[in-house]
Design a protein around this motif. Structure first.
Motif, PDB file in Angstrom:
ATOM      1  N   ALA A  30      -3.650  13.962  22.769  1.00  0.00           N
ATOM      2  CA  ALA A  30      -2.294  14.470  22.556  1.00  0.00           C
ATOM      3  C   ALA A  30      -2.202  15.931  22.986  1.00  0.00           C
ATOM      4  O   ALA A  30      -1.220  16.360  23.620  1.00  0.00           O
ATOM      5  CB  ALA A  30      -1.898  14.313  21.092  1.00  0.00           C
ATOM      6  N   ILE A  76      -2.093  16.134  26.836  1.00  0.00           N
ATOM      7  CA  ILE A  76      -0.786  15.755  27.395  1.00  0.00           C
ATOM      8  C   ILE A  76       0.234  16.864  27.140  1.00  0.00           C
ATOM      9  O   ILE A  76       0.985  17.270  28.026  1.00  0.00           O
ATOM     10  CB  ILE A  76      -0.275  14.430  26.777  1.00  0.00           C
ATOM     11  CG1 ILE A  76      -1.256  13.298  27.058  1.00  0.00           C
ATOM     12  CG2 ILE A  76       1.107  14.088  27.338  1.00  0.00           C
ATOM     13  CD1 ILE A  76      -0.868  11.983  26.391  1.00  0.00           C
ATOM     14  N   LEU A  77       0.218  17.378  25.915  1.00  0.00           N
ATOM     15  CA  LEU A  77       1.220  18.385  25.548  1.00  0.00           C
ATOM     16  C   LEU A  77       1.062  19.642  26.396  1.00  0.00           C
ATOM     17  O   LEU A  77       2.038  20.175  26.931  1.00  0.00           O
ATOM     18  CB  LEU A  77       1.084  18.718  24.057  1.00  0.00           C
ATOM     19  CG  LEU A  77       2.170  19.598  23.451  1.00  0.00           C
ATOM     20  CD1 LEU A  77       3.552  18.978  23.647  1.00  0.00           C
ATOM     21  CD2 LEU A  77       1.911  19.804  21.958  1.00  0.00           C
ATOM     22  N   MET A  83      -5.195  19.797  18.342  1.00  0.00           N
ATOM     23  CA  MET A  83      -4.338  19.833  19.531  1.00  0.00           C
ATOM     24  C   MET A  83      -4.214  21.253  20.074  1.00  0.00           C
ATOM     25  O   MET A  83      -4.316  21.482  21.278  1.00  0.00           O
ATOM     26  CB  MET A  83      -2.937  19.286  19.190  1.00  0.00           C
ATOM     27  CG  MET A  83      -2.896  17.776  19.021  1.00  0.00           C
ATOM     28  SD  MET A  83      -1.266  17.187  18.474  1.00  0.00           S
ATOM     29  CE  MET A  83      -0.272  17.483  19.925  1.00  0.00           C
ATOM     30  N   TYR A  98       2.694  18.868  14.651  1.00  0.00           N
ATOM     31  CA  TYR A  98       2.178  17.510  14.831  1.00  0.00           C
ATOM     32  C   TYR A  98       1.398  16.948  13.644  1.00  0.00           C
ATOM     33  O   TYR A  98       1.101  15.763  13.613  1.00  0.00           O
ATOM     34  CB  TYR A  98       1.353  17.420  16.125  1.00  0.00           C
ATOM     35  CG  TYR A  98       2.266  17.310  17.316  1.00  0.00           C
ATOM     36  CD1 TYR A  98       2.716  16.075  17.732  1.00  0.00           C
ATOM     37  CD2 TYR A  98       2.728  18.441  17.975  1.00  0.00           C
ATOM     38  CE1 TYR A  98       3.595  15.951  18.796  1.00  0.00           C
ATOM     39  CE2 TYR A  98       3.606  18.342  19.040  1.00  0.00           C
ATOM     40  CZ  TYR A  98       4.035  17.095  19.447  1.00  0.00           C
ATOM     41  OH  TYR A  98       4.910  16.982  20.485  1.00  0.00           O
ATOM     42  N   ILE A 134       2.945  11.352  23.322  1.00  0.00           N
ATOM     43  CA  ILE A 134       2.195  12.367  22.557  1.00  0.00           C
ATOM     44  C   ILE A 134       2.113  11.970  21.078  1.00  0.00           C
ATOM     45  O   ILE A 134       1.047  12.006  20.464  1.00  0.00           O
ATOM     46  CB  ILE A 134       2.859  13.753  22.704  1.00  0.00           C
ATOM     47  CG1 ILE A 134       2.857  14.154  24.186  1.00  0.00           C
ATOM     48  CG2 ILE A 134       2.127  14.797  21.878  1.00  0.00           C
ATOM     49  CD1 ILE A 134       3.658  15.403  24.471  1.00  0.00           C
TER      50      ILE A 134
END
Lengths: 316, 506
Positions: free
Chosen positions: A223, A226-227, A74, A242, A49
């Motif tokens: 990212a 995925i998170l 994100m 982030y 990530i």
């Protein structure tokens, strides 16, 4: 008083590599479980990530700019991902990637066409994007019943190899090829190293800059996917930490904040360092509240040793 | 002879490759106006920087009012009563006149937490009146006042500071003050300077020799870092000073004249009636294949702006440019580059190179497009190209991956030239190509320029010295106050003498 901390003659990337091995050694001595297979997997999941968002961020930082909106991208991506995956199925993936690309493109347009410094422009858009995320859903969304299979494409593994690592590697390979083997990658380095010269040499600076921000938006979108997939959830505060993390992986890897020096490989190493540091401090039992001290010190030291500040007349 | 208050003895100052001052004896007397003249590169600015403490001498001694002076910067100089007035003033444009006047010394009006604005305005009015700015509102913003007013304001500031520090008879250095002024403003400046002489000494630097002769009590001529003459009022006229400025006749074969080739007949670049408001007008020229044309003129003559228009970084108001017979419109540097014009800028570190990047990246910048297969660059092609140009241009570098910041000035310049040659530019504009380059490397640059012209490249050049202009070019175009005043042919066997040319320039 000015201090000369830069270690003469050593490329920043080697300093970062040294830091990486040092951290591994320290944490292994601190607690043998740090080096266990299970812990290594945990670290690499987090690194994937960090790497995705950091690879985007480094494109912008190499041009001499900064993207403060990656965290909001994100968050927005995670919310939209959870909102649409029920209806759109697998199409949700490209849709949210386009969302990230679009947000990055918008950042690039604002910076280059309105000629607003990237710090301010992305400070503005990060506010706008996070508001949109809250307006879409202020409360956390979870994966719809019918879509667990789709989300688990991310969480699955091929043998012992987790899919998120593959995603990270593919992304790294793509960004690496872009930086090392395309005119865009060179253009990013040229304008970061000397924007005026680049203009006088006929480079299309606006185009290069817009594309750099677009890549940043893309990295943030990946990212975000995925998170939210690993947490089976999407909510507006998911990307909060982030922004700083993405900048940290870039500078800890040895990329100069002034642009034109460093790159994608540095960011890979920076991501590993940050992943190990976050995890290792918990493993060896450093107080959660004290961890921030170490992170802060590391970032300041990283910039002090990697970045040639002698050229700066004024530190802003 | 008056009392000497500033004296520099046998001052020497060298920079890598150049000796800027070579044993200069220089003095300023009480209550005098001293004219300082010399060509570009004669050492005037170095001398001034030493006087105000921006630089220190390598050898020699510096005395102020009989005491040995060790100044570590302009503020120390001001405290000792010596200050410089810059052309456009060196002030903060968004602050007011009085803020600038008292900048950094507000404490002298009291140390309270609030600034005594009224008292300051009152004091400012008095100071302004003393330099003929009685009608200027102390609260107006400096960005809005004229160049002449800025200069006078700076003078007022220096005078006020000298009183604050209790210095008697301050020394004011004025660098080219008249180039930014209208004629009537020049008159006014001169009358104010004449009046100031009663309580200050003035060092007046100017290229306008008539003005220097008119104003100065004494004139000092510098040439190649040496003091050529120290003339009292009436001892020399403009012609004599010109001769002193250019010095001896041109040395034979200094600029590779024997390699000079005649140009072709084909017109490569045709400029017609180019005009940029307030900068230059009615600029027309033809540049032939293989020709070296030198643009000559002082700062403010408009030659720099002409070159910027040719490079596309500035857009002319009217007129036409045609390259190889095709009309071209340059709205950006890219247009000019596409038309085949390359600019080798004077400030190569900021405008010509990405110094933090390596030699290869700098050489290949313009031609990356030719090194692709599909979307990807081919490193083998990049290396081959870079290696070719490093060899061709005799660039001394440890490797292709060496960062340009570590190269010498001469080699950096060769990298910039190589960049344009790699892109096959047909016309090169060389803006002071040998500035800051040592003698040996200069000769290599001269030879390269000759070879390029012989190979059919057309070159527009602006040089550091008149000798270099005459020596290198096939033809000189002399500009003054934004207009072409003269064209002078410079064939290799009949180069004009600098003395014969300088009259058109100044």
């Amino acid at each position: 008083m000015k201090m000369k901390l830069r270690i003469a003659g050593i490329k920043p990337i080697y300093i970062s590599l040294g830091m990486f091995f040092l951290l591994v050694a320290v944490f292994t001595i601190g607690d043998r479980t740090f080096i266990s297979l299970y812990n290594a997997q945990t670290i690499l999941n987090a690194v994937a990530i960090l790497l995705a968002v950091g690879l985007g961020q480094v494109c912008v930082i190499l041009t001499g700019g900064i993207d403060l909106s990656v965290g909001s991208i994100m968050s927005l991506v995670s919310v939209v991902f959870m909102l649409v995956i029920g209806q759109l199925g697998a199409w949700a993936y490209p849709v949210v990637m386009v969302l990230g690309l679009g947000a990055g493109f918008l950042n690039g347009l604002i910076v280059s066409k309105l000629r607003i410094p990237s710090f301010i422009a992305t400070l503005g858009t990060q506010g706008i994007l996070i508001s949109v995320a809250y307006l879409l859903s202020a409360s956390p969304l979870s994966v719809p019943e019918n879509s667990y299979g789709l989300v688990d494409i991310i969480n699955g593994s091929i043998g012992p190899v987790k899919n998120v690592w593959i995603i990270g590697l593919v992304l790294f390979a793509g960004f690496f090829a872009m930086q090392a083997y395309t005119r865009l990658g060179r253009g990013i380095m040229y304008i970061g190293a000397n924007e005026r010269m680049s203009y006088l040499s006929g480079l299309d600076i606006d185009r290069i800059r817009i594309l750099a921000f677009t890549f940043s938006g893309f990295g943030a979108a990946v990212a975000g996917i995925i998170l939210s997939a690993t947490l089976y959830s999407g909510y507006p505060s998911i990307g909060g930490t982030y922004v700083l993390n993405s900048i940290a992986v870039v500078v800890v890897g040895g990329t100069a904040m002034t642009g034109g020096a460093g790159g994608v490989l540095n960011t890979l190493i920076g991501s590993l360092i940050m992943g190990i540091l976050n995890n290792g401090m918990t493993v060896i039992g450093i107080d959660v509240y004290a961890q921030q001290v170490f992170l802060g010190v590391l970032i300041i030291v990283a910039v002090a040793v990697t970045f040639d500040r002698r050229k700066l007349a004024i530190i802003k | 002879m008056g009392e000497t208050i500033l004296e520099l003895k046998r001052a020497k100052k060298a920079f890598p490759g150049v000796t800027a001052l070579d044993g200069v004896d220089f003095r300023v007397e009480r209550n005098e106006i001293l004219g300082l003249v010399g060509e570009n590169g004669a050492g005037k600015s170095t001398l001034m920087k030493i006087l105000i403490g921006l630089q220190t001498v390598d050898e020699g001694e510096y005395f102020l009012r009989g005491e040995r002076a060790a100044l570590d910067g302009p503020s120390a100089a001001i405290r000792k009563g010596i200050g410089m007035v810059f052309q456009e003033g060196c002030m903060i444009p968004n602050l007011s006149v009085m803020d600038n006047l008292f900048l950094g010394n507000e404490d002298s009006f009291g140390r309270g937490p609030l600034m005594p604005v009224k008292a300051m305005a009152q004091a400012a009015r008095g100071e302004l009146e003393a330099v003929g700015l009685g009608r200027l509102n102390p609260k107006s913003t400096v960005g809005d006042i004229s160049s002449a007013e800025k200069q006078m304001l700076e003078i007022a500031r220096l005078l006020w500071l000298s009183r604050l520090y209790g210095v008697d008879n301050p020394i004011l250095i004025l660098d080219e003050p008249t180039t930014v002024l209208q004629e009537s403003e020049v008159e006014r400046l001169f009358s104010i300077l004449g009046a100031l002489k009663a309580r200050a000494s003035i060092v007046f630097i100017s290229h306008r020799l008539e003005e220097v002769v008119q104003l100065s009590d004494r004139i000092v001529v510098l040439k190649d870092g040496r003091l050529m003459a120290d003339l009292g009022r009436g001892q020399a006229d403009v012609k004599a000073i010109e001769r002193l400025m250019v010095g001896h006749e041109l040395a034979v074969e200094h600029y590779r004249e024997s390699m000079q080739t005649d140009c072709g007949s084909e017109v490569v670049l045709c400029v017609k009636e180019l005009r940029l408001g307030g900068r230059f007008e009615d600029f027309s020229m033809d540049l032939h294949r293989g020709e070296i044309v030198s643009l000559v003129g002082l700062m403010g003559s408009g030659k720099e702006e002409v070159c910027r228009c040719l490079g596309g970084s500035e857009v002319p108001d009217s007129g036409s440019i045609a390259v190889h017979g095709k009309p071209a419109r340059f709205a950006s540097p890219k247009n000019a580059i596409d038309a085949g014009i390359g600019i080798v800028p004077i400030d190569r570190r900021n405008d010509g190179l990405a110094t933090s990047l390596d030699v290869m990246s700098n050489i290949n910048l313009l031609i990356l497009d030719r090194m692709r297969s599909g979307p990807f660059l081919k490193p083998a092609l990049e290396k081959a190209s870079a290696r070719r140009w490093v060899e061709e241009c005799l660039i001394k570098t440890p490797s292709l991956q060496t960062s340009c910041s570590t190269l010498s000035g001469g080699n950096q310049q060769k990298v910039v030239i190589a960049k344009w040659l790699a892109a096959e530019a047909a016309i090169l504009v060389l803006d002071h190509p040998t500035r800051g380059i040592d003698v040996g490397a200069k000769d290599e640059i001269y030879r390269r320029i000759r070879a390029l012209a012989a190979a059919g490249l057309s070159i527009i050049i602006m040089c550091d010295t008149l000798e270099e202009d005459i020596g290198l070019s096939n033809r000189m175009i002399v500009m003054k106050d934004g207009r072409i005043v003269r064209e002078i042919p410079c064939p290799k066997d009949a180069k004009p003498a600098p003395v014969a040319v300088i009259g058109y320039i100044v």
